[in-house]
Design a protein around this motif. Structure first.
Motif, PDB file in Angstrom:
ATOM      1  N   SER A  98      16.243  59.571  30.324  1.00  0.00           N
ATOM      2  CA  SER A  98      17.425  60.049  29.599  1.00  0.00           C
ATOM      3  C   SER A  98      18.693  59.474  30.201  1.00  0.00           C
ATOM      4  CB  SER A  98      17.472  61.580  29.627  1.00  0.00           C
ATOM      5  OG  SER A  98      17.511  62.049  30.961  1.00  0.00           O
ATOM      6  N   THR A  99      19.780  59.628  29.464  1.00  0.00           N
ATOM      7  CA  THR A  99      21.064  59.105  29.912  1.00  0.00           C
ATOM      8  C   THR A  99      21.787  60.125  30.781  1.00  0.00           C
ATOM      9  OG1 THR A  99      22.220  59.941  27.953  1.00  0.00           O
ATOM     10  CG2 THR A  99      21.279  57.720  27.827  1.00  0.00           C
ATOM     11  N   ARG A 125      13.802  63.282  27.398  1.00  0.00           N
ATOM     12  CA  ARG A 125      14.202  64.320  28.360  1.00  0.00           C
ATOM     13  C   ARG A 125      13.181  65.464  28.356  1.00  0.00           C
ATOM     14  NH1 ARG A 125      19.349  65.064  30.587  1.00  0.00           N
ATOM     15  NH2 ARG A 125      20.274  63.715  28.967  1.00  0.00           N
ATOM     16  N   ASP A 185      17.417  60.247  23.521  1.00  0.00           N
ATOM     17  CA  ASP A 185      17.700  60.993  24.741  1.00  0.00           C
ATOM     18  C   ASP A 185      16.893  62.288  24.833  1.00  0.00           C
ATOM     19  OD1 ASP A 185      20.001  61.026  27.044  1.00  0.00           O
ATOM     20  OD2 ASP A 185      19.460  63.060  26.422  1.00  0.00           O
ATOM     21  N   PRO A 199      24.593  63.781  24.502  1.00  0.00           N
ATOM     22  CA  PRO A 199      24.018  62.682  23.727  1.00  0.00           C
ATOM     23  C   PRO A 199      23.392  63.114  22.405  1.00  0.00           C
ATOM     24  CG  PRO A 199      22.627  63.189  25.608  1.00  0.00           C
ATOM     25  CD  PRO A 199      23.859  64.013  25.765  1.00  0.00           C
ATOM     26  N   ALA A 237      23.632  56.600  24.968  1.00  0.00           N
ATOM     27  CA  ALA A 237      22.501  57.118  24.198  1.00  0.00           C
ATOM     28  C   ALA A 237      22.593  56.611  22.752  1.00  0.00           C
ATOM     29  CB  ALA A 237      22.479  58.636  24.211  1.00  0.00           C
TER      30      ALA A 237
END
Length: 236
Positions: free
Chosen positions: A126-127, A195, A191, A217, A185
């Motif tokens: 994920s970002t 996640r 994302d 995101p 994202a």
């Protein structure tokens, strides 16, 4: 285009799974300590994600090549996509993004086990912002996704038909130019699906999944996608 739930779900699921498998994979290659590609850098990640979009769009081409909820919602706002089709697209996108991230973990299982940096483990999936400020992080995602949607609609006014290549290069450009603050994202499924995979997978020594940031995101790209679609509709 009159599509059934199955017509939408299967290609979009597979396309988004391919997107996150290759996208998360290039991040793993570039940052996990035991990877042969360690130190590949930001441009490697940008190009890897661009090529992941290229592959995902081709896989999902039969149903409209929707592998991003922000694009789907933006196209519904603009009128290109039927609102009745949106739930099927979104379900396929989030499910595919989750599965693609799980397969990426399988491919790099030993490298995740050997990785001691919890931030790198999460960063594959994920970002996250370089400077944490939810308002400004959201604005960054709004701007990046606005560019994505507006330029995608601009492609429709071009006489050239190069298939998914322009979108792939656009994603590379957005990452290189606007990706530094948040990791860009520009896709809620990209994302949130990975996640959730990070949260559920038995990754050795993993840290938290940073749920406090997870809304950025999602909200930012949706707002940006709608704004890009509205401007495109007004102009084109």
């Amino acid at each position: 285009m009159d599509l059934s739930f199955g017509d939408i779900f299967q290609p979009e699921f597979l396309g988004t799974a391919m997107l996150t498998l290759l996208g998360c994979g290039v991040v793993a290659t570039a940052i996990l300590t035991q990877s042969k590609g360690l130190g590949g850098g930001w441009l490697l990640i940008n190009f890897g994600w661009g090529l992941a979009v290229f592959a995902g769009v081709y896989v999902a081409f039969d149903s409209g090549a929707h592998i991003n909820p922000a694009v789907t919602i933006g196209m519904a706002v603009e009128g290109t996509t039927e609102w009745s089709d949106v739930p099927a697209y979104l379900l396929a996108q989030f499910a595919g993004a989750f599965v693609g991230a799980v397969v990426c973990w399988l491919a790099f299982k030993q490298h995740f086990d050997a990785e001691e940096d919890k931030g790198k483990q999460l960063g594959v999936f994920s970002t996250g912002p370089q400077i944490r400020n939810p308002l400004w992080n959201t604005i960054t995602e709004v701007v990046g996704t606005f560019v994505l949607l507006f330029v995608i609609f601009s492609f429709g006014n071009s006489p050239a038909d190069l298939g998914p290549l322009p979108v792939a290069l656009l994603v590379v450009g957005i990452g290189a130019s606007l990706g530094g603050p948040t990791g860009y994202a520009i896709n809620p499924a990209r994302d949130l699906g990975p996640r959730i995979a990070h949260f559920l997978l038995p990754i050795r020594g993993k840290g938290p999944s940073d749920w406090g940031y997870a809304w950025v995101p999602i909200v930012g790209p949706i707002i940006g996608g709608i704004l890009g679609a509205l401007l495109a509709r007004a102009i084109y």
